[in-house]
Scaffold this motif. Sequence first.
Motif, PDB file in Angstrom:
ATOM      1  N   GLU A  87     -33.647   6.293   2.102  1.00  9.60           N
ATOM      2  CA  GLU A  87     -32.541   5.614   1.422  1.00  9.60           C
ATOM      3  C   GLU A  87     -33.047   4.689   0.301  1.00  9.60           C
ATOM      4  OE1 GLU A  87     -28.486   4.965   0.697  1.00  9.60           O
ATOM      5  OE2 GLU A  87     -29.513   6.514   1.836  1.00  9.60           O
ATOM      6  N   ILE A  88     -34.175   4.049   0.492  1.00 12.57           N
ATOM      7  CA  ILE A  88     -34.695   3.132  -0.534  1.00 12.57           C
ATOM      8  C   ILE A  88     -35.049   3.878  -1.828  1.00 12.57           C
ATOM      9  CG2 ILE A  88     -36.575   1.533  -1.112  1.00 12.57           C
ATOM     10  CD1 ILE A  88     -36.475   0.719   1.901  1.00 12.57           C
ATOM     11  N   PRO A 109     -35.339  10.971  14.872  1.00 13.05           N
ATOM     12  CA  PRO A 109     -36.005  11.403  13.631  1.00 13.05           C
ATOM     13  C   PRO A 109     -35.088  11.382  12.411  1.00 13.05           C
ATOM     14  CG  PRO A 109     -36.476  12.943  15.413  1.00 13.05           C
ATOM     15  CD  PRO A 109     -35.464  11.980  15.922  1.00 13.05           C
ATOM     16  N   MET A 110     -33.829  11.757  12.599  1.00 10.81           N
ATOM     17  CA  MET A 110     -32.905  11.753  11.454  1.00 10.81           C
ATOM     18  C   MET A 110     -32.572  10.337  11.016  1.00 10.81           C
ATOM     19  SD  MET A 110     -30.509  15.008  12.062  1.00 10.81           S
ATOM     20  CE  MET A 110     -29.894  14.987  10.412  1.00 10.81           C
ATOM     21  N   LEU A 111     -32.462   9.429  11.968  1.00 11.99           N
ATOM     22  CA  LEU A 111     -32.208   8.031  11.618  1.00 11.99           C
ATOM     23  C   LEU A 111     -33.393   7.454  10.835  1.00 11.99           C
ATOM     24  CD1 LEU A 111     -30.328   5.604  11.807  1.00 11.99           C
ATOM     25  CD2 LEU A 111     -31.410   5.046  13.994  1.00 11.99           C
ATOM     26  N   VAL A 112     -34.610   7.758  11.279  1.00 12.87           N
ATOM     27  CA  VAL A 112     -35.807   7.294  10.568  1.00 12.87           C
ATOM     28  C   VAL A 112     -35.846   7.899   9.162  1.00 12.87           C
ATOM     29  CG1 VAL A 112     -38.337   7.408  10.530  1.00 12.87           C
ATOM     30  CG2 VAL A 112     -37.132   6.797  12.640  1.00 12.87           C
ATOM     31  N   GLY A 164     -29.008   4.567  -7.899  1.00 15.97           N
ATOM     32  CA  GLY A 164     -28.177   3.376  -7.987  1.00 15.97           C
ATOM     33  C   GLY A 164     -27.420   3.078  -6.716  1.00 15.97           C
ATOM     34  N   LEU A 165     -26.828   1.885  -6.681  1.00 14.85           N
ATOM     35  CA  LEU A 165     -26.149   1.419  -5.486  1.00 14.85           C
ATOM     36  C   LEU A 165     -24.755   1.991  -5.295  1.00 14.85           C
ATOM     37  CD1 LEU A 165     -27.175  -2.335  -5.546  1.00 14.85           C
ATOM     38  CD2 LEU A 165     -28.042  -0.535  -4.050  1.00 14.85           C
ATOM     39  N   ASP A 166     -24.117   2.429  -6.363  1.00 17.81           N
ATOM     40  CA  ASP A 166     -22.734   2.881  -6.241  1.00 17.81           C
ATOM     41  C   ASP A 166     -22.624   4.361  -5.878  1.00 17.81           C
ATOM     42  OD1 ASP A 166     -23.784   3.559  -8.691  1.00 17.81           O
ATOM     43  OD2 ASP A 166     -21.879   3.386  -9.758  1.00 17.81           O
TER      44      ASP A 166
END
Length: 160
Positions: free
Chosen positions: A59-60, A50-53, A67-69
Amino acid sequence: IVDHVGVLFLDGPAYVVARTIGRFALPLFALLIAYNLGVRCVFPKRYVRPMLVLFLVSEIPYRLAFGLDFGVNIFAELLAAVLVVSALQVPSVYNVVLGLVAVVFVSILGGYGFPAVVLVVAWYYALRWASPWATPWAQAYTVGSSGGRSRSNMSANSSR
């Protein structure tokens, strides 16, 4: 979420209130995970999927907002902490290597990084065995936690 709303949309006193409320998230999550692993004896592997999901799904939007940094979201650090506790409970080669890889990953890319992992492990030991050495670590990080994030870092990333 309150913390992120404060960074992205609020200013002045409302910003300060939102950020203050948001600073309680990591210590509270760490305490609840440690409680479930140490007191309720929930097997750590039940947390992994569940945490990985949650990490991958959140994350998106996190990247789009900040931002990416900027470091990975909080679920990466909490997942790494669960993997470390798993390695401490069942010290197989697989668990130890997986825990170490996760710690290195969040130490390099994490927003809170290694201290977040230490916080969960310290709370785990403090709750599981009433360990006197773990309690000061957990309390010190909980009280002094800013996660290395400042308004200037987050504001600069949110303007993208």
